[in-house]
Design an enzyme around this catalytic site. Structure first.
Site, mmCIF file in Angstrom:
data_model
loop_
_atom_site.group_PDB
_atom_site.id
_atom_site.type_symbol
_atom_site.label_atom_id
_atom_site.label_comp_id
_atom_site.label_asym_id
_atom_site.label_seq_id
_atom_site.Cartn_x
_atom_site.Cartn_y
_atom_site.Cartn_z
ATOM 1 N N GLU A 116 30.679 -24.746 20.066
ATOM 2 C CA GLU A 116 31.755 -24.125 20.837
ATOM 3 C C GLU A 116 31.139 -23.317 21.974
ATOM 4 O O GLU A 116 29.916 -23.185 22.068
ATOM 5 C CB GLU A 116 32.608 -23.237 19.915
ATOM 6 C CG GLU A 116 33.394 -24.051 18.891
ATOM 7 C CD GLU A 116 34.194 -23.191 17.940
ATOM 8 O OE1 GLU A 116 35.022 -22.402 18.401
ATOM 9 O OE2 GLU A 116 33.984 -23.301 16.725
ATOM 10 N N HIS A 232 42.021 -16.899 24.650
ATOM 11 C CA HIS A 232 41.476 -18.237 24.408
ATOM 12 C C HIS A 232 41.875 -19.125 25.585
ATOM 13 O O HIS A 232 43.042 -19.131 25.985
ATOM 14 C CB HIS A 232 42.041 -18.801 23.102
ATOM 15 C CG HIS A 232 41.283 -19.969 22.583
ATOM 16 N ND1 HIS A 232 41.294 -21.195 23.225
ATOM 17 C CD2 HIS A 232 40.479 -20.123 21.506
ATOM 18 C CE1 HIS A 232 40.525 -22.044 22.547
ATOM 19 N NE2 HIS A 232 40.016 -21.413 21.496
ATOM 20 N N ARG A 279 34.079 -17.755 26.403
ATOM 21 C CA ARG A 279 35.538 -17.735 26.600
ATOM 22 C C ARG A 279 36.013 -16.830 27.713
ATOM 23 O O ARG A 279 36.975 -17.127 28.407
ATOM 24 C CB ARG A 279 36.185 -17.214 25.320
ATOM 25 C CG ARG A 279 36.559 -18.308 24.452
ATOM 26 C CD ARG A 279 37.125 -17.816 23.181
ATOM 27 N NE ARG A 279 36.806 -18.849 22.225
ATOM 28 C CZ ARG A 279 36.995 -18.760 20.948
ATOM 29 N NH1 ARG A 279 37.490 -17.649 20.441
ATOM 30 N NH2 ARG A 279 36.685 -19.753 20.163
ATOM 31 N N HIS A 340 44.093 -14.132 21.978
ATOM 32 C CA HIS A 340 43.529 -14.802 20.802
ATOM 33 C C HIS A 340 42.876 -13.847 19.809
ATOM 34 O O HIS A 340 43.022 -14.013 18.605
ATOM 35 C CB HIS A 340 42.491 -15.812 21.281
ATOM 36 C CG HIS A 340 41.887 -16.651 20.201
ATOM 37 N ND1 HIS A 340 42.632 -17.492 19.407
ATOM 38 C CD2 HIS A 340 40.598 -16.780 19.782
ATOM 39 C CE1 HIS A 340 41.832 -18.107 18.550
ATOM 40 N NE2 HIS A 340 40.599 -17.679 18.746
ATOM 41 N N ARG A 375 33.750 -11.821 22.009
ATOM 42 C CA ARG A 375 33.277 -12.407 20.757
ATOM 43 C C ARG A 375 32.776 -13.834 20.962
ATOM 44 O O ARG A 375 33.438 -14.646 21.611
ATOM 45 C CB ARG A 375 34.420 -12.421 19.743
ATOM 46 C CG ARG A 375 34.066 -13.060 18.412
ATOM 47 C CD ARG A 375 35.276 -13.037 17.514
ATOM 48 N NE ARG A 375 36.344 -13.810 18.073
ATOM 49 C CZ ARG A 375 36.635 -15.058 17.717
ATOM 50 N NH1 ARG A 375 35.937 -15.669 16.783
ATOM 51 N NH2 ARG A 375 37.633 -15.699 18.273
HETATM 52 C C1 SIN Z 1 38.863 -22.235 18.139
HETATM 53 O O1 SIN Z 1 38.924 -23.088 17.269
HETATM 54 O O2 SIN Z 1 38.796 -22.504 19.330
HETATM 55 C C2 SIN Z 1 38.892 -20.806 17.742
HETATM 56 C C3 SIN Z 1 37.671 -20.422 17.042
HETATM 57 C C4 SIN Z 1 37.436 -18.959 17.172
HETATM 58 O O3 SIN Z 1 38.260 -18.243 17.729
HETATM 59 O O4 SIN Z 1 36.376 -18.488 16.761
#
Ligand code: SIN
Length: 506
Positions: A116, A232, A279, A340, A375
């Site tokens: 991610e 997010h 993010r 988020h 985060r």
């Molecule tokens: C996501 O699946 O994009 C969220 C994961 C997260 O917020 O850590």
């Protein structure tokens, strides 16, 4: 009036894992979990991505995970906390696996690690796109095996009770019969999750109204870094949807591309990591794109991805998009950023202790220093697991079991709850949500913040009047909590003079 040894607010991963551990260690002590909806309803349940964790040190290592977390936190993480969480994480994840939580594996039998934003390696263990759901299933099952755990569902925490800066319990509303009772506790844990509902446009569920944080604010505990709200980048765009559906960042980790309506891939103009920048950067870039173009959304393009593999990894996202007539193999997914995660919260030390004696906090409602100004994706479940373990380790040795001096308290507010019910607070709630959405979003400025503060203080006053006239209900208290939390976010946003991570003021 009730007594319990351990009183826990919240039935997500933070509250339940602590409950299981302490109840197992002290089989003769009572553990009471207060949860305002049904027992499985929590922020945890909706976590799609997974848990970031270094389970083998061949392709990945602790130092890389530590560095990624520090970079993402933009200089405001507590380094010692980051090191501790990253290094203690694997043990806690193994425990979770021991309790039956299942994570996807590849053909070789090792964990299928996702990637991610902000991660330099594949390191996210997951259960398809429903990791939180799977974790909640496994830990609830464990909690039910413990005879000394009582879960009071549809119960709502109102106020903490303090004696000389020591928490001795809380007042609790039974939503089923409207009774308010006093629950005395030797130790109290706030594990109530996030605050998303104050924004309305959020990936968080209905229950995320900042209740534990508001209780802590009113009890005068230290609450820190509330201005650091994570947005997010990719929530499904559909103006008719009441609650927002998340398109996991793991989809971008799988190769999806962000495009404007003309098909331009714009993220590389902002950051060389493109769609997998952290993010804060992706959300702020999207905000700029939308402001410049005047469009309502941008698009996530998955059409080049192998569709069967996509469906296998993200079955829920595939089906949900289909419900909206978006066929991922041929259509771009319209997306916009949505609230988020809260990086700040109730300040705790490395054992989850707050500034109030016998009061602990864990999970999203707490501020540990792990996330800094932003985060790192999938670090939150990890933080909850490590801190619930640390609180357990502390209380294993330091628990005091005595209810002395507490019995002079009478049940409070019983008479008050005789008022007629006037339970429609939706107008004030909508007003609050649009204020926060418009003026306390991805880009803020002091003028709007000051104006918002004035309006919030009026709403807070209106709530006091309503509270004096009305029956105490979950709806009333949720709104009161949301306003108290919003005021702190705005105040701390006004006070912050430098931009870091997801805090951006012009
Ligand atoms: C996501 O699946 O994009 C969220 C994961 C997260 O917020 O850590």
């Amino acid at each position: 009036m009730k007594q319990t040894d351990y009183l826990i607010f919240g039935s997500g991963v933070a509250g339940l894992t602590f409950a299981i551990k302490i109840a197992t260690h002290f089989p003769n002590k009572n553990v009471t979990i207060i949860t305002k909806s049904n027992e499985e309803e929590s922020n945890t349940k909706y976590a799609q991505g997974g848990i970031a964790v270094v389970l083998n040190q061949i392709e990945d290592n602790f130092q890389k995970h530590i560095n990624d977390t520090l970079i993402c936190g933009d200089g405001l993480c507590k380094k010692e906390v980051v090191e501790m969480v990253v290094k203690e994480g694997p043990k806690c994840v193994q425990e979770l696996i021991g309790w039956g939580a299942q994570f996807d594996k590849n053909e070789t039998g090792s964990f299928d690690l996702g990637k991610e934003g902000g991660h330099s390696n594949h390191r996210v263990i997951h259960h398809k796109d429903q990791t939180g759901f799977e974790i909640e299933r496994a830990i609830l099952k464990q909690a039910h095996l413990q005879k000394n755990i009582t879960i009071l569902d549809f119960h709502f925490g109102l106020e903490l009770i303090l004696e000389n800066n020591k928490c001795i319990g809380a007042t609790v509303l039974n939503e089923k019969n409207n009774e308010i009772s006093t629950v005395f506790a030797n130790q109290t844990l706030l594990a109530t999750g996030g605050i998303g509902q104050i924004y309305g446009h959020t990936t968080n569920p209905e229950v995320a109204t900042g209740d534990g944080i508001a209780m802590a604010i009113r009890a005068k505990a230290n609450v820190k870094d509330m201005e650091f709200i994570q947005f997010h980048p990719t929530a499904l765009y559909n103006p008719e949807l009441k609650s927002t559906f998340l398109i996991s960042e793991a989809v971008r980790g799988f190769g999806a591309i962000l495009r404007d309506k003309n098909g331009k891939r714009f993220m590389l103009d902002y950051d060389e990591r493109g769609e997998l920048a952290s993010r804060d950067i992706v959300s702020q870039s999207i905000e700029k794109e939308l402001k410049n173009s005047g469009e309502d959304c941008i698009y996530l393009d998955c059409t080049h991805l192998e569709i069967n593999a996509f469906k296998k990894h993200f079955p829920m996202i595939y089906e949900r998009c289909k419900d909206f007539n978006i066929f991922i193999e041929k259509d771009w997914i319209p997306v916009i950023p949505a609230q988020h995660y809260l990086c700040g919260g109730i300040e705790v030390d490395t054992y989850g202790k707050t500034s109030i004696e016998n009061l602990f906090a864990c999970g999203e409602c707490s501020y540990t220093g792990l996330h800094g100004a932003n985060r790192l994706a999938s670090n939150s479940l990890l933080e909850a697991l490590v801190y619930s373990d640390r609180i357990f380790e502390y209380l294993k040795i330091n628990s005091k079991f005595s209810f002395e001096n507490k019995l002079h308290y009478n049940d409070i507010n019983q008479e008050k709850n005789q008022f007629d019910v006037v339970d429609d607070y939706s107008e004030i709630r909508t007003k609050l949500q649009s204020l926060m959405q418009q003026n306390v979003g991805i880009v803020r400025n002091n003028n709007d913040l000051n104006e918002t503060l004035k309006k919030l203080l009026i709403l807070q006053n209106d709530m006091k009047i309503l509270e004096s006239k009305n029956h105490i209900s979950k709806e009333l208290y949720e709104l009161k909590n949301m306003i108290d939390v919003s005021i702190l976010i705005v105040n701390q946003s006004i006070l912050r003079t430098e931009n870091f991570g997801n805090f951006y003021k012009v």
